[in-house]
Design a protein around this motif. Sequence first.
Motif, PDB file in Angstrom:
ATOM      1  N   PHE A 380       0.828  -1.206   0.000  1.00 29.14           N
ATOM      2  CA  PHE A 380       0.000   0.000   0.000  1.00 29.14           C
ATOM      3  C   PHE A 380       0.863   1.257   0.000  1.00 29.14           C
ATOM      4  O   PHE A 380       1.983   1.266   0.527  1.00 29.14           O
ATOM      5  CB  PHE A 380      -0.921   0.018   1.214  1.00 29.14           C
ATOM      6  N   PHE A 381       0.295   2.351  -0.551  1.00 27.45           N
ATOM      7  CA  PHE A 381       0.989   3.626  -0.628  1.00 27.45           C
ATOM      8  C   PHE A 381       0.184   4.746   0.037  1.00 27.45           C
ATOM      9  O   PHE A 381       0.645   5.866   0.118  1.00 27.45           O
ATOM     10  CB  PHE A 381       1.278   3.963  -2.093  1.00 27.45           C
ATOM     11  N   SER A 382      -1.011   4.410   0.493  1.00 29.03           N
ATOM     12  CA  SER A 382      -1.834   5.318   1.279  1.00 29.03           C
ATOM     13  C   SER A 382      -2.482   4.510   2.398  1.00 29.03           C
ATOM     14  O   SER A 382      -2.964   3.393   2.158  1.00 29.03           O
ATOM     15  CB  SER A 382      -2.917   5.973   0.417  1.00 29.03           C
ATOM     16  N   LYS A 383      -2.529   5.058   3.594  1.00 30.94           N
ATOM     17  CA  LYS A 383      -3.156   4.350   4.711  1.00 30.94           C
ATOM     18  C   LYS A 383      -4.655   4.208   4.527  1.00 30.94           C
ATOM     19  O   LYS A 383      -5.280   3.347   5.151  1.00 30.94           O
ATOM     20  CB  LYS A 383      -2.841   5.086   6.019  1.00 30.94           C
ATOM     21  N   HIS A 384      -5.222   5.035   3.640  1.00 27.76           N
ATOM     22  CA  HIS A 384      -6.657   4.992   3.440  1.00 27.76           C
ATOM     23  C   HIS A 384      -7.077   3.962   2.388  1.00 27.76           C
ATOM     24  O   HIS A 384      -8.264   3.810   2.107  1.00 27.76           O
ATOM     25  CB  HIS A 384      -7.178   6.369   3.038  1.00 27.76           C
ATOM     26  N   THR A 385      -6.108   3.254   1.808  1.00 26.60           N
ATOM     27  CA  THR A 385      -6.462   2.196   0.863  1.00 26.60           C
ATOM     28  C   THR A 385      -6.994   0.969   1.592  1.00 26.60           C
ATOM     29  O   THR A 385      -7.830   0.240   1.056  1.00 26.60           O
ATOM     30  CB  THR A 385      -5.255   1.827  -0.017  1.00 26.60           C
ATOM     31  N   ALA A 386      -6.534   0.742   2.826  1.00 25.27           N
ATOM     32  CA  ALA A 386      -7.017  -0.412   3.599  1.00 25.27           C
ATOM     33  C   ALA A 386      -7.039  -0.150   5.099  1.00 25.27           C
ATOM     34  O   ALA A 386      -8.007  -0.489   5.776  1.00 25.27           O
ATOM     35  CB  ALA A 386      -6.158  -1.640   3.304  1.00 25.27           C
ATOM     36  N   TYR A 387      -5.989   0.467   5.649  1.00 21.92           N
ATOM     37  CA  TYR A 387      -5.814   0.515   7.103  1.00 21.92           C
ATOM     38  C   TYR A 387      -6.929   1.272   7.821  1.00 21.92           C
ATOM     39  O   TYR A 387      -7.338   0.884   8.914  1.00 21.92           O
ATOM     40  CB  TYR A 387      -4.459   1.145   7.445  1.00 21.92           C
ATOM     41  N   THR A 388      -7.435   2.359   7.246  1.00 18.32           N
ATOM     42  CA  THR A 388      -8.514   3.112   7.887  1.00 18.32           C
ATOM     43  C   THR A 388      -9.888   2.683   7.379  1.00 18.32           C
ATOM     44  O   THR A 388     -10.892   3.285   7.754  1.00 18.32           O
ATOM     45  CB  THR A 388      -8.355   4.628   7.623  1.00 18.32           C
ATOM     46  N   GLN A 389      -9.925   1.644   6.570  1.00 19.27           N
ATOM     47  CA  GLN A 389     -11.159   1.262   5.893  1.00 19.27           C
ATOM     48  C   GLN A 389     -11.784  -0.029   6.425  1.00 19.27           C
ATOM     49  O   GLN A 389     -12.973  -0.078   6.713  1.00 19.27           O
ATOM     50  CB  GLN A 389     -10.896   1.089   4.387  1.00 19.27           C
ATOM     51  N   TYR A 390     -10.973  -1.070   6.549  1.00 13.59           N
ATOM     52  CA  TYR A 390     -11.528  -2.416   6.738  1.00 13.59           C
ATOM     53  C   TYR A 390     -11.119  -3.012   8.085  1.00 13.59           C
ATOM     54  O   TYR A 390     -10.598  -4.124   8.161  1.00 13.59           O
ATOM     55  CB  TYR A 390     -11.093  -3.315   5.578  1.00 13.59           C
ATOM     56  N   GLY A 391     -11.387  -2.252   9.144  1.00 13.94           N
ATOM     57  CA  GLY A 391     -11.008  -2.687  10.485  1.00 13.94           C
ATOM     58  C   GLY A 391     -11.688  -3.960  10.934  1.00 13.94           C
ATOM     59  O   GLY A 391     -11.177  -4.669  11.803  1.00 13.94           O
ATOM     60  N   ASN A 397      -2.583  -5.407  13.179  1.00 12.64           N
ATOM     61  CA  ASN A 397      -1.161  -5.245  12.893  1.00 12.64           C
ATOM     62  C   ASN A 397      -0.958  -5.293  11.386  1.00 12.64           C
ATOM     63  O   ASN A 397      -0.893  -6.371  10.782  1.00 12.64           O
ATOM     64  CB  ASN A 397      -0.353  -6.349  13.585  1.00 12.64           C
ATOM     65  N   ALA A 398      -0.856  -4.124  10.768  1.00  9.38           N
ATOM     66  CA  ALA A 398      -0.787  -4.048   9.307  1.00  9.38           C
ATOM     67  C   ALA A 398       0.429  -4.767   8.738  1.00  9.38           C
ATOM     68  O   ALA A 398       0.362  -5.356   7.648  1.00  9.38           O
ATOM     69  CB  ALA A 398      -0.779  -2.590   8.862  1.00  9.38           C
ATOM     70  N   SER A 399       1.544  -4.732   9.466  1.00 11.11           N
ATOM     71  CA  SER A 399       2.773  -5.356   8.956  1.00 11.11           C
ATOM     72  C   SER A 399       2.688  -6.874   8.947  1.00 11.11           C
ATOM     73  O   SER A 399       3.537  -7.534   8.356  1.00 11.11           O
ATOM     74  CB  SER A 399       3.974  -4.910   9.796  1.00 11.11           C
ATOM     75  N   ALA A 400       1.646  -7.433   9.564  1.00  9.49           N
ATOM     76  CA  ALA A 400       1.493  -8.884   9.583  1.00  9.49           C
ATOM     77  C   ALA A 400       1.029  -9.425   8.242  1.00  9.49           C
ATOM     78  O   ALA A 400       1.218 -10.608   7.943  1.00  9.49           O
ATOM     79  CB  ALA A 400       0.506  -9.298  10.679  1.00  9.49           C
ATOM     80  N   TYR A 401       0.409  -8.563   7.421  1.00 11.97           N
ATOM     81  CA  TYR A 401      -0.134  -9.057   6.155  1.00 11.97           C
ATOM     82  C   TYR A 401       0.188  -8.162   4.968  1.00 11.97           C
ATOM     83  O   TYR A 401      -0.165  -8.510   3.827  1.00 11.97           O
ATOM     84  CB  TYR A 401      -1.659  -9.193   6.269  1.00 11.97           C
ATOM     85  N   SER A 402       0.851  -6.999   5.181  1.00 13.13           N
ATOM     86  CA  SER A 402       1.047  -6.053   4.083  1.00 13.13           C
ATOM     87  C   SER A 402       2.360  -5.301   4.235  1.00 13.13           C
ATOM     88  O   SER A 402       3.018  -5.351   5.274  1.00 13.13           O
ATOM     89  CB  SER A 402      -0.115  -5.055   4.034  1.00 13.13           C
ATOM     90  N   VAL A 403       2.703  -4.566   3.179  1.00 15.27           N
ATOM     91  CA  VAL A 403       3.872  -3.686   3.161  1.00 15.27           C
ATOM     92  C   VAL A 403       3.368  -2.272   2.907  1.00 15.27           C
ATOM     93  O   VAL A 403       2.458  -2.063   2.089  1.00 15.27           O
ATOM     94  CB  VAL A 403       4.866  -4.104   2.066  1.00 15.27           C
ATOM     95  N   TYR A 404       3.953  -1.300   3.604  1.00 15.14           N
ATOM     96  CA  TYR A 404       3.543   0.086   3.407  1.00 15.14           C
ATOM     97  C   TYR A 404       4.737   0.934   2.987  1.00 15.14           C
ATOM     98  O   TYR A 404       5.784   0.929   3.633  1.00 15.14           O
ATOM     99  CB  TYR A 404       2.936   0.669   4.685  1.00 15.14           C
ATOM    100  N   ILE A 405       4.601   1.628   1.871  1.00 16.60           N
ATOM    101  CA  ILE A 405       5.587   2.593   1.390  1.00 16.60           C
ATOM    102  C   ILE A 405       4.831   3.902   1.179  1.00 16.60           C
ATOM    103  O   ILE A 405       3.922   3.966   0.334  1.00 16.60           O
ATOM    104  CB  ILE A 405       6.242   2.147   0.065  1.00 16.60           C
ATOM    105  N   ASP A 406       5.156   4.922   1.926  1.00 18.87           N
ATOM    106  CA  ASP A 406       4.417   6.177   1.826  1.00 18.87           C
ATOM    107  C   ASP A 406       4.554   6.758   0.423  1.00 18.87           C
ATOM    108  O   ASP A 406       5.644   6.753  -0.166  1.00 18.87           O
ATOM    109  CB  ASP A 406       4.920   7.186   2.861  1.00 18.87           C
ATOM    110  N   GLU A 407       3.434   7.265  -0.105  1.00 17.83           N
ATOM    111  CA  GLU A 407       3.438   7.771  -1.472  1.00 17.83           C
ATOM    112  C   GLU A 407       4.392   8.942  -1.664  1.00 17.83           C
ATOM    113  O   GLU A 407       4.884   9.179  -2.770  1.00 17.83           O
ATOM    114  CB  GLU A 407       2.026   8.168  -1.886  1.00 17.83           C
TER     115      GLU A 407
END
Length: 474
Positions: A380-391, A397-407
């Motif tokens: 993901f490149f935006s926290k609003h693509t999944a992290y703030t959406q599908y709680g 723990n987002a790092s348990a299933y995904s990688v985040y690189i800030d846009e």
Amino acid sequence: MFFRKPLLPTPWKGHHRGNNFSKTNVTHYYYTLFSVRYILFLLIFLSSCFLLLIAPFCFSSTYTELLFPNTTTRKWLPITPTTCPGNLSLFVYQLPPDFNLGLLRDCTHLNVYTDMCPHVANHGLGQPMSSAGSWFATHQFLAEMIFHARLENHPCRTWDATLANLFYVPFYGGLYASSKFREANLTARDELAVRLVEYLQMQPWWHRHLGKDHFLALGRTAWDFMRNTNGGPDFGANCLLNLPPVKNMSVLTVERQPWQGSNQYGVPYPSYFHPSSVVQMNAWQQKMIRAERNHLFSFIGGPRKGVEKAAVRDELIKQCNESTRCKLLKCGRNGDSKCHEPLEVIKVLSQSHFCLQAPGDSFTRRSTFDSVLAGCIPVFFSKHTAYTQYGWYFPANASAYSVYIDESEIEKKSIEEELSKISSDRVERMRRKIIEVMPTLTYAHPNSSNIRFRDAVDVALTALVQLKHAPSKS
């Protein structure tokens, strides 16, 4: 109602025998009949004893779990069966057809960009992709129809509103909104949403809690129902979610408004797999565990123009093109693009370790759920693509299933180098996690009432019941 249970078959009745037996034949007949009955009784007795011995191993009054293997640790991961959480008793409103099924009569005009008739078939699953009946070319914006079909046939449904503690309002708001995007008359654009609220406020069940035990499921993003009234750009939205009575309800939508959507809850975009049983789900999970992945990462998407997210997409396409370890499936309006062919999409994703999930016209995208279905780790490149959406759906723990690189860092970093730093052990753990949550992100086939795993609809019902019992905020 979408589905009806089949009638029980009428017991078979044998033909009457004629009166043409002699006395000797009758005696022989009853002797033979006695012998046959004795043998049948003996067989039934022995069979019963055998069943009593094996019953503890083969049968159970409540199904507990189905397990699937983890190829690394050889441990087993459970799939939890469907239950009615918190004494859930769900009432489904029988709305006038203008609010849902009646809209399908003019399916050619439900979307200003495409003919929706093939997509609304099979209760929103779309056209079947195989004879097995689990794979469909499902449109990304039809979760509202699938919710309706699933809840019509859900085991927690009640027909007695006096017993209900949760009320579902099956409004096809997304289909209506997409049919009115180019409507210049705002009153006409809002008409059906306003009529829905008026209808609900006339119902006795609404007044028990002023709609706080009612919920909507919408197949489009919340932005399509929150028209800006301060003179900003008009993107064709209507006013549904800004209506005061609707603010009392819970609203399920594929993308919530992160800052103002306090009563909005993100639910998955529908992907292509709609299993009818836990056996089908289990088989697919095992296949994705064992899939041979030849690409480090992949990107499925096209460039964007005139939006802030265009730069991110352009950079992802550029970096993927330049890398020998990336597979690009570029979308476009030309006939050569294969990114709208479900089999091609799943093929690319299932051959990749990581899948880049850039925002599209809005923050979220259906590809996130396609990648999970294929066992591909989302980046993901935006926290609003999944992290703030599908709680309700993804691990906290987002790092348990995904990688985040800030846009903001995307042009300064090599995606290939960043992903190459992740150890193979961690990659395997992340893949196990997304395959573990795969059932809860999937919409089961609505014809099945005994799927024996919790799908996306069951997760939402569980969360809604918990919300109902949660203490109110002062």
